[in-house]
Design a protein around this motif. Structure first.
Motif, PDB file in Angstrom:
ATOM      1  N   ALA A   1       0.879  -1.169   0.000  1.00  0.00           N
ATOM      2  CA  ALA A   1       0.000   0.000   0.000  1.00  0.00           C
ATOM      3  C   ALA A   1       0.915   1.217   0.000  1.00  0.00           C
ATOM      4  CB  ALA A   1      -0.901  -0.018   1.229  1.00  0.00           C
ATOM      5  N   PRO A   2       1.052   1.927  -1.130  1.00  0.00           N
ATOM      6  CA  PRO A   2       2.113   2.933  -1.269  1.00  0.00           C
ATOM      7  C   PRO A   2       1.915   4.208  -0.461  1.00  0.00           C
ATOM      8  CG  PRO A   2       1.293   2.176  -3.414  1.00  0.00           C
ATOM      9  CD  PRO A   2       0.320   1.733  -2.379  1.00  0.00           C
ATOM     10  N   TYR A   3       0.833   4.934  -0.746  1.00  0.00           N
ATOM     11  CA  TYR A   3       0.599   6.235  -0.114  1.00  0.00           C
ATOM     12  C   TYR A   3      -0.813   6.672  -0.500  1.00  0.00           C
ATOM     13  CZ  TYR A   3       2.027   7.513  -4.853  1.00  0.00           C
ATOM     14  OH  TYR A   3       2.148   7.581  -6.221  1.00  0.00           O
ATOM     15  N   PRO A   4      -1.370   7.677   0.182  1.00  0.00           N
ATOM     16  CA  PRO A   4      -2.730   8.121  -0.152  1.00  0.00           C
ATOM     17  C   PRO A   4      -2.867   8.489  -1.619  1.00  0.00           C
ATOM     18  CG  PRO A   4      -2.011   9.113   1.901  1.00  0.00           C
ATOM     19  CD  PRO A   4      -0.813   8.422   1.331  1.00  0.00           C
ATOM     20  N   GLY A   5      -3.932   8.017  -2.208  1.00  0.00           N
ATOM     21  CA  GLY A   5      -4.183   8.286  -3.620  1.00  0.00           C
ATOM     22  C   GLY A   5      -3.682   7.190  -4.528  1.00  0.00           C
ATOM     23  N   ALA A   6      -2.847   6.290  -4.008  1.00  0.00           N
ATOM     24  CA  ALA A   6      -2.336   5.162  -4.798  1.00  0.00           C
ATOM     25  C   ALA A   6      -2.880   3.881  -4.181  1.00  0.00           C
ATOM     26  CB  ALA A   6      -0.815   5.143  -4.809  1.00  0.00           C
ATOM     27  N   PRO A   7      -3.528   3.033  -4.959  1.00  0.00           N
ATOM     28  CA  PRO A   7      -4.114   1.809  -4.409  1.00  0.00           C
ATOM     29  C   PRO A   7      -3.054   0.751  -4.131  1.00  0.00           C
ATOM     30  CG  PRO A   7      -4.387   1.842  -6.773  1.00  0.00           C
ATOM     31  CD  PRO A   7      -3.758   3.164  -6.406  1.00  0.00           C
ATOM     32  N   VAL A   8      -3.457  -0.290  -3.453  1.00  0.00           N
ATOM     33  CA  VAL A   8      -2.580  -1.449  -3.257  1.00  0.00           C
ATOM     34  C   VAL A   8      -2.166  -1.952  -4.640  1.00  0.00           C
ATOM     35  CG1 VAL A   8      -2.443  -3.818  -2.393  1.00  0.00           C
ATOM     36  CG2 VAL A   8      -3.676  -2.073  -1.079  1.00  0.00           C
ATOM     37  N   ARG A   9      -0.862  -2.153  -4.846  1.00  0.00           N
ATOM     38  CA  ARG A   9      -0.382  -2.462  -6.192  1.00  0.00           C
ATOM     39  C   ARG A   9       0.959  -3.185  -6.137  1.00  0.00           C
ATOM     40  NH1 ARG A   9       1.238   3.809  -7.725  1.00  0.00           N
ATOM     41  NH2 ARG A   9       3.338   3.802  -6.810  1.00  0.00           N
ATOM     42  N   TYR A  10       1.388  -3.654  -7.314  1.00  0.00           N
ATOM     43  CA  TYR A  10       2.736  -4.197  -7.486  1.00  0.00           C
ATOM     44  C   TYR A  10       3.704  -3.043  -7.737  1.00  0.00           C
ATOM     45  CZ  TYR A  10       0.823  -8.933  -8.301  1.00  0.00           C
ATOM     46  OH  TYR A  10       0.194 -10.139  -8.194  1.00  0.00           O
ATOM     47  N   ASP A  11       4.893  -3.139  -7.176  1.00  0.00           N
ATOM     48  CA  ASP A  11       5.981  -2.221  -7.489  1.00  0.00           C
ATOM     49  C   ASP A  11       7.292  -2.998  -7.422  1.00  0.00           C
ATOM     50  OD1 ASP A  11       5.021   0.305  -8.190  1.00  0.00           O
ATOM     51  OD2 ASP A  11       4.610   0.841  -6.111  1.00  0.00           O
ATOM     52  N   PRO A  12       8.338  -2.488  -8.048  1.00  0.00           N
ATOM     53  CA  PRO A  12       9.638  -3.163  -7.971  1.00  0.00           C
ATOM     54  C   PRO A  12      10.128  -3.233  -6.520  1.00  0.00           C
ATOM     55  CG  PRO A  12       9.658  -1.486  -9.682  1.00  0.00           C
ATOM     56  CD  PRO A  12       8.401  -1.281  -8.906  1.00  0.00           C
ATOM     57  N   VAL A  13      10.746  -4.332  -6.175  1.00  0.00           N
ATOM     58  CA  VAL A  13      11.236  -4.479  -4.804  1.00  0.00           C
ATOM     59  C   VAL A  13      12.288  -3.425  -4.482  1.00  0.00           C
ATOM     60  CG1 VAL A  13      13.082  -6.126  -5.355  1.00  0.00           C
ATOM     61  CG2 VAL A  13      12.020  -6.189  -3.098  1.00  0.00           C
ATOM     62  N   GLY A  14      12.988  -2.915  -5.525  1.00  0.00           N
ATOM     63  CA  GLY A  14      14.011  -1.906  -5.300  1.00  0.00           C
ATOM     64  C   GLY A  14      13.513  -0.487  -5.424  1.00  0.00           C
ATOM     65  N   MET A  15      12.209  -0.263  -5.207  1.00  0.00           N
ATOM     66  CA  MET A  15      11.627   1.077  -5.386  1.00  0.00           C
ATOM     67  C   MET A  15      12.191   2.088  -4.400  1.00  0.00           C
ATOM     68  SD  MET A  15       7.893   0.325  -3.746  1.00  0.00           S
ATOM     69  CE  MET A  15       7.771  -0.451  -2.123  1.00  0.00           C
ATOM     70  N   MET A  16      12.695   1.640  -3.260  1.00  0.00           N
ATOM     71  CA  MET A  16      13.332   2.510  -2.274  1.00  0.00           C
ATOM     72  C   MET A  16      14.332   1.647  -1.499  1.00  0.00           C
ATOM     73  SD  MET A  16      10.301   3.070   0.600  1.00  0.00           S
ATOM     74  CE  MET A  16       8.950   3.375  -0.538  1.00  0.00           C
ATOM     75  N   PRO A  17      15.196   2.245  -0.702  1.00  0.00           N
ATOM     76  CA  PRO A  17      16.232   1.454  -0.026  1.00  0.00           C
ATOM     77  C   PRO A  17      15.644   0.372   0.882  1.00  0.00           C
ATOM     78  CG  PRO A  17      16.734   3.796   0.090  1.00  0.00           C
ATOM     79  CD  PRO A  17      15.363   3.697  -0.460  1.00  0.00           C
TER      80      PRO A  17
END
Length: 338
Positions: A315-331
């Motif tokens: 669950a990324p942040y408000p306004g963005a739904p539960v989704r797939y993202d790259p595992v390396g999206m942040m440290p």
């Protein structure tokens, strides 16, 4: 000569005009008034959005921790109140019993033993009554001791319950303070994000989803049956909205999603991402398997669930739904296998 090709100047007045324009252009350049190049994207505002969401997420996890503590204290207080009520009933029953014994003793033992013997029509009957009175007295002393002990225990329970009420009040106030911080950070982030041109907003969103990490492929199996069930639950939540402080089923924050997903597999995870970090054993990122918890940032303020093929569900942040993202999206700070 300059680097740009120029058209050959014409003769007469036209040539004079071109020369004059050239001099004006040179003067303008010298004064810093040359036409500006196209402005680059506003990276500062985008960075501020990132920072505010990060700070809001930390405050959200702090809110979750305070709220979880408050829930635990409420359960403890409820159990303590039940125990106090039971002890109070026991004390009341003991007092009633002692009152009955005292009344019986008063009615039966008001005379001195020697005088009672002299006045008795049946010495044998007197001796039998005296024996019963002795036993009643011994029993009464024992009951009084039990009553005193029960009263001390009851008083101690009440003191402990009062302490829990105080802790609950502090936890509620802490949760309220964290809530205000979250709402303030999110409102500011939303204002900044809305101020970005559409193209820059799209670029900001893509920037966090472009990192790739080569890990186990799509055929990699989960480490356990419960991990596989948790991944299936997380997949069923894809598209649900991010709602800070929520742990499903209609909305989630980051740790709420992982907690809810594992609950569907019969596993109770702690509420916060920081606590979930220690809910299992640590494994290297290179060995991540579906169902593993991936913790981000040095303070583990964000968590996602590894889904295989180099991706997490989160669950990324408000306004963005539960989704797939790259595992390396942040440290990545750690990976936990539940």
């Amino acid at each position: 000569m300059g680097s740009h090709r120029r058209t050959a100047p014409s003769s007469g007045p036209d040539r004079s005009a071109v020369v004059a324009l050239g001099l004006l252009s040179a003067a303008a350049t010298a004064l810093g008034a040359a036409p500006a190049a196209a402005a680059p994207p506003d990276d500062t505002r985008a960075a501020d959005v990132d920072r505010l969401y990060e700070e809001a997420e930390r405050a959200t996890e702090a809110y979750n921790a305070a709220d979880e503590r408050a829930d635990g204290l409420r359960r403890q207080i409820s159990a303590a109140q039940d125990g106090i009520a039971r002890k109070q009933q026991r004390v009341n029953a003991m007092r009633e019993s002692l009152g009955s014994l005292a009344g019986a003793q008063y009615r039966s033992g008001g005379l001195e033993p020697a005088l009672a013997l002299l006045l008795s029509d049946d010495p044998e009957d007197y001796l039998a009554k005296a024996s019963v009175l002795d036993r009643i007295t011994v029993h009464q002393v024992g009951e009084l001791r039990k009553l005193r002990s029960a009263l001390r225990s009851l008083a101690q329970d009440r003191v402990e319950a009062a302490g829990k009420f105080g802790a609950l009040d502090r936890s509620r106030k802490a949760a309220a303070a964290h809530k205000r911080t979250v709402e303030s950070k999110l409102a500011e982030a939303r204002r900044l994000l809305d101020s970005l041109p559409a193209g820059e907003r799209a670029a900001w969103d893509r920037a966090g989803r472009s990192a790739r990490t080569d890990l186990t492929g799509p055929g990699a199996a989960a480490a356990s049956g419960r991990a596989a069930a948790a991944v299936a639950a997380a997949r069923s939540a894809l598209g649900k909205p991010y709602v800070w402080g929520a742990n499903g089923p209609s909305g989630f924050d980051c740790s709420g999603l992982t907690q809810w997903s594992y609950a569907q597999a019969g596993v109770a995870l702690p509420r916060t991402s920081q606590a979930q970090r220690y809910a299992g054993r640590q494994v290297p990122l290179s060995e991540a398997r579906p169902g593993d918890l991936v913790l981000y940032r040095s303070d583990a303020s964000h968590v996602g669930m590894y889904a295989g093929n180099g991706q997490v569900i989160h669950a990324p942040y408000p306004g963005a739904p539960v989704r797939y993202d790259p595992v390396g999206m942040m440290p990545v700070s750690s990976v936990t296998r539940v």
